[in-house]
Design a protein around this motif. Sequence first.
Motif, mmCIF file in Angstrom:
data_model
loop_
_atom_site.group_PDB
_atom_site.id
_atom_site.type_symbol
_atom_site.label_atom_id
_atom_site.label_comp_id
_atom_site.label_asym_id
_atom_site.label_seq_id
_atom_site.Cartn_x
_atom_site.Cartn_y
_atom_site.Cartn_z
ATOM 1 N N LEU A 23 0.816 -1.229 0.000
ATOM 2 C CA LEU A 23 0.000 0.000 0.000
ATOM 3 C C LEU A 23 0.844 1.272 0.000
ATOM 4 C CD1 LEU A 23 -2.852 -1.007 2.487
ATOM 5 C CD2 LEU A 23 -2.911 -0.981 -0.016
ATOM 6 N N GLY A 24 2.080 1.199 0.432
ATOM 7 C CA GLY A 24 2.927 2.382 0.404
ATOM 8 C C GLY A 24 2.915 3.156 1.708
ATOM 9 N N GLN A 25 3.984 3.937 1.932
ATOM 10 C CA GLN A 25 4.142 4.663 3.187
ATOM 11 C C GLN A 25 3.089 5.755 3.376
ATOM 12 O OE1 GLN A 25 8.020 6.474 3.007
ATOM 13 N NE2 GLN A 25 7.264 8.283 1.929
ATOM 14 N N ASP A 26 2.646 6.388 2.296
ATOM 15 C CA ASP A 26 1.663 7.461 2.428
ATOM 16 C C ASP A 26 0.349 6.935 2.993
ATOM 17 O OD1 ASP A 26 3.448 9.267 1.448
ATOM 18 O OD2 ASP A 26 2.587 9.399 -0.558
ATOM 19 N N VAL A 27 -0.099 5.804 2.469
ATOM 20 C CA VAL A 27 -1.368 5.226 2.923
ATOM 21 C C VAL A 27 -1.283 4.842 4.393
ATOM 22 C CG1 VAL A 27 -2.993 3.317 2.651
ATOM 23 C CG2 VAL A 27 -1.977 4.399 0.631
ATOM 24 N N TRP A 28 -0.203 4.149 4.758
ATOM 25 C CA TRP A 28 -0.062 3.724 6.145
ATOM 26 C C TRP A 28 0.170 4.910 7.077
ATOM 27 C CZ3 TRP A 28 -1.536 -0.636 8.134
ATOM 28 C CH2 TRP A 28 -1.639 -1.769 7.324
ATOM 29 N N PRO A 87 1.079 13.769 2.496
ATOM 30 C CA PRO A 87 -0.237 13.329 2.985
ATOM 31 C C PRO A 87 -0.214 12.974 4.477
ATOM 32 C CG PRO A 87 0.224 12.327 0.873
ATOM 33 C CD PRO A 87 1.497 12.985 1.299
ATOM 34 N N THR A 88 0.851 12.287 4.916
ATOM 35 C CA THR A 88 0.963 11.933 6.335
ATOM 36 C C THR A 88 1.109 13.192 7.181
ATOM 37 O OG1 THR A 88 2.018 9.827 5.800
ATOM 38 C CG2 THR A 88 2.296 10.655 8.040
ATOM 39 N N THR A 92 -2.222 15.011 7.459
ATOM 40 C CA THR A 92 -3.126 14.257 8.335
ATOM 41 C C THR A 92 -2.731 14.419 9.794
ATOM 42 O OG1 THR A 92 -3.452 12.609 6.593
ATOM 43 C CG2 THR A 92 -4.112 11.987 8.820
ATOM 44 N N SER A 149 6.588 12.727 3.385
ATOM 45 C CA SER A 149 5.257 12.213 3.058
ATOM 46 C C SER A 149 4.260 13.316 3.386
ATOM 47 C CB SER A 149 4.940 10.946 3.858
ATOM 48 O OG SER A 149 3.598 10.529 3.627
ATOM 49 N N VAL A 203 -0.919 8.000 6.697
ATOM 50 C CA VAL A 203 -2.205 8.691 6.860
ATOM 51 C C VAL A 203 -3.109 7.909 7.800
ATOM 52 C CG1 VAL A 203 -4.355 9.292 5.674
ATOM 53 C CG2 VAL A 203 -2.154 9.920 4.662
ATOM 54 N N ALA A 204 -3.172 6.585 7.613
ATOM 55 C CA ALA A 204 -4.048 5.755 8.436
ATOM 56 C C ALA A 204 -3.658 5.797 9.907
ATOM 57 C CB ALA A 204 -4.017 4.313 7.928
#
Length: 276
Positions: A176-181, A230-231, A234, A228, A183-184
């Motif tokens: 999924l990649g570092q950005d997705v994780w 996005p992270t 967030t 990142s 952000v989550a």
Amino acid sequence: MKRIWKRVAVAVSAVVALIGAYVGSGAAGGTPIQDAAGGALSASSTAIAPDGPAFSIWSVVYAGLVGYAVLQLFRTANDDRHGRLVVPAILSLLLNAAWILSVQFGWLWASEPIIVALLAVLVWTFSILRRTRSTGVVEAVLTDGTFGLYLGWVCVATAANTAAVLTAAGFRGFGLGQDVWGVAIAAVAGLVGVLVAFWGRGRLAPAASLAWGLAWVAVARFDGPLVSVPTAVTAVVAAVAVVVVTVAVRARAGRSGAREERATTPGFGRADSVAG
């Protein structure tokens, strides 16, 4: 005598935690925590790792823990509250030292159950604090304030430690990649902060340290070896949400408390209850 020995045990545990912190800082010739275990906990290790200055909050937490240890050692009131805190306080101090030593020895795998246990103990401690009342400003600062900061920061530290352990073990996030994780996890940390705000009726200390940790996660993701955006965004939104919700809940709790006080004050009584 039993009560005295319990107080001494808390004080001794605080000394053990301080020794662990001294070793973990690298001042005793060891490796600073962020550089230990092959740099697994450095600011560039994972998308949720906070920047280095974030760890300066430990100085405040340790100062508060020492103050709490001294306060409970010489306390003359609120024995029931402090009696309930003895076991979780000792466990939190010893687990803190154990976590530092596990990282110092490169046992990253062992650091995870230790920090999860520390988080569970601090939740236990916080539940005791919210069900009991402090007897004054000094106790409120050294007991409620210290353990509140402790809890909020360890929430962030647990997330960062878990990500570091998984990364070191070869976990690649299911592609999924570092950005997705990133952000989550930042979003979940913010949600935890909001839940603590409601559960703690707007206590400021947990919100302050959790927001502090998230802010430094954002700093590390905006600029550094592991960028990142996005992270970072967030994390900023999550930090602001935690602070805003906490202040709103605290204000609401304050108004509710004022109404209850008027309801029990002669001259207000039933009429005030109806109006409220």
